[in-house]
Design an enzyme around this catalytic site. Structure first.
Site, PDB file in Angstrom:
ATOM      1  N   GLU A 180      -5.126   0.125  -0.002  1.00  0.00           N
ATOM      2  CA  GLU A 180      -5.260  -1.113   0.320  1.00  0.00           C
ATOM      3  C   GLU A 180      -5.325  -1.925  -0.938  1.00  0.00           C
ATOM      4  OE1 GLU A 180      -3.722  -2.056   2.703  1.00  0.00           O
ATOM      5  OE2 GLU A 180      -4.774  -1.899   4.808  1.00  0.00           O
ATOM      6  N   HIS A 223       0.906  -1.346   0.035  1.00  0.00           N
ATOM      7  CA  HIS A 223      -0.160   0.046   0.105  1.00  0.00           C
ATOM      8  C   HIS A 223       0.910   1.291   0.063  1.00  0.00           C
ATOM      9  CE1 HIS A 223      -0.480  -0.027   4.614  1.00  0.00           C
ATOM     10  NE2 HIS A 223       0.467   0.881   4.322  1.00  0.00           N
TER      11      HIS A 223
HETATM   12  C1  GLP Z   1       1.297   3.078   7.038  1.00  0.00           C
HETATM   13  C2  GLP Z   1       0.936   4.387   6.430  1.00  0.00           C
HETATM   14  C3  GLP Z   1       1.650   4.666   5.114  1.00  0.00           C
HETATM   15  C4  GLP Z   1       3.158   4.204   5.523  1.00  0.00           C
HETATM   16  C5  GLP Z   1       3.341   2.812   5.688  1.00  0.00           C
HETATM   17  C6  GLP Z   1       4.751   2.168   6.105  1.00  0.00           C
HETATM   18  O1  GLP Z   1       0.286   2.402   7.697  1.00  0.00           O
HETATM   19  N1  GLP Z   1      -0.350   4.716   6.301  1.00  0.00           N
HETATM   20  O2  GLP Z   1       1.568   5.851   4.392  1.00  0.00           O
HETATM   21  O3  GLP Z   1       3.948   4.446   4.449  1.00  0.00           O
HETATM   22  O4  GLP Z   1       2.451   2.271   6.632  1.00  0.00           O
HETATM   23  O5  GLP Z   1       4.743   2.355   7.582  1.00  0.00           O
HETATM   24  P1  GLP Z   1       6.235   2.048   8.201  1.00  0.00           P
HETATM   25  O6  GLP Z   1       7.074   3.123   7.563  1.00  0.00           O
HETATM   26  O7  GLP Z   1       6.175   2.250   9.705  1.00  0.00           O
HETATM   27  O8  GLP Z   1       6.708   0.641   7.673  1.00  0.00           O
END
Ligand code: GLP
Length: 237
Positions: free
Chosen positions: A135, A130
């Protein structure tokens, strides 16, 4: 890596651009580097720059307001708005407590357009492919909307909610692939071995709804910033 991304964000601010911002653990070192960079500026120059700050975050959990520590609004307050003393209204984010989340998504999308669109969109990558909270399956032209989060995403984000996926809100408002691809420049930041496989699918396989980030390939100005662990599977065979 973080310093490079912070430099890009700083330059976009200097150019008077509208920033598209993201949350997640990947962005913590990026925002730390941006804080460091901006706080090192002479005060008058910094204040001038921060007064013209305009940004739109990608997404927010439905049901969480800015006072909830796990809301993305609170994350942005801790990471940037508080330490840099940016006016609250300058960092736009969907209202997680809006009574009508669908109407809020439409309002938010219109606000991005009214601001002239996003100049530089920062993006992280979800383990399931995503971007924002788009999603899978997700077409190339989904608008800003309220949607149900997948079990995989609630699992991925459980750490911030005491490790319990059921405690992660079930729904979110996110800018869609339509708004993301409409940004003038995209900056995708991916770190860690756990994302090497999904990053390969996103960048090197034909775009498809099962990997929403793969639509980013269609953007003429996509920059990808990765660490070696995330880049491990990017060799062309
Ligand atoms: C989250 C956000 C995204 C983000 C992704 C990765 O849920 N909605 O915008 O890029 O998941 O998160 P992380 O950087 O903690 O792996």
């Amino acid at each position: 890596m973080a310093a490079h991304v912070a430099e890009r964000l700083h330059q976009a601010l200097e150019d008077g651009g509208v920033l598209g911002l993201a949350t997640g653990r990947t962005m913590e070192p990026v925002y730390a580097a941006l804080r460091q960079r901006l706080l090192a500026l002479p005060k008058p120059q910094r204040e001038l720059l921060l007064r013209q700050w305009r940004s739109f975050n990608l997404d927010e959990y439905v049901g969480l307001g800015p006072d909830h520590p796990q809301s993305f609004a609170a994350f942005m307050q801790r990471q940037l708005a508080g330490p840099l003393q940016i006016e609250r209204g300058s960092l736009a984010i969907p209202h997680g407590l809006a009574l009508d989340a669908d109407a809020e998504a439409r309002r938010y999308s219109a606000a991005v357009v009214a601001a002239g669109g996003v100049d530089l969109q920062l993006l992280g990558l979800g383990s399931n492919g995503h971007v924002g909270f788009n999603e899978p399956p997700c077409s190339e032209a989904e608008p800003c909307r309220c949607l149900t989060l997948s079990p995989a995403t609630r699992q991925q984000n459980a750490e911030a909610f005491g490790g319990d996926p059921a405690a992660v809100p079930a729904r979110a408002i996110t800018l869609g692939t339509a708004e993301i691809l409409a940004a003038r420049r995209l900056l995708l930041v991916v770190t860690g071995a756990a994302k090497a496989g999904i990053l390969r699918r996103a960048l090197l396989e034909p775009p498809c709804p099962e990997v929403p980030a793969s639509w980013l390939q269609r953007h003429p100005r996509l920059e990808v910033v990765v660490d070696l662990a995330a880049a491990a599977q990017l060799e062309l065979s």
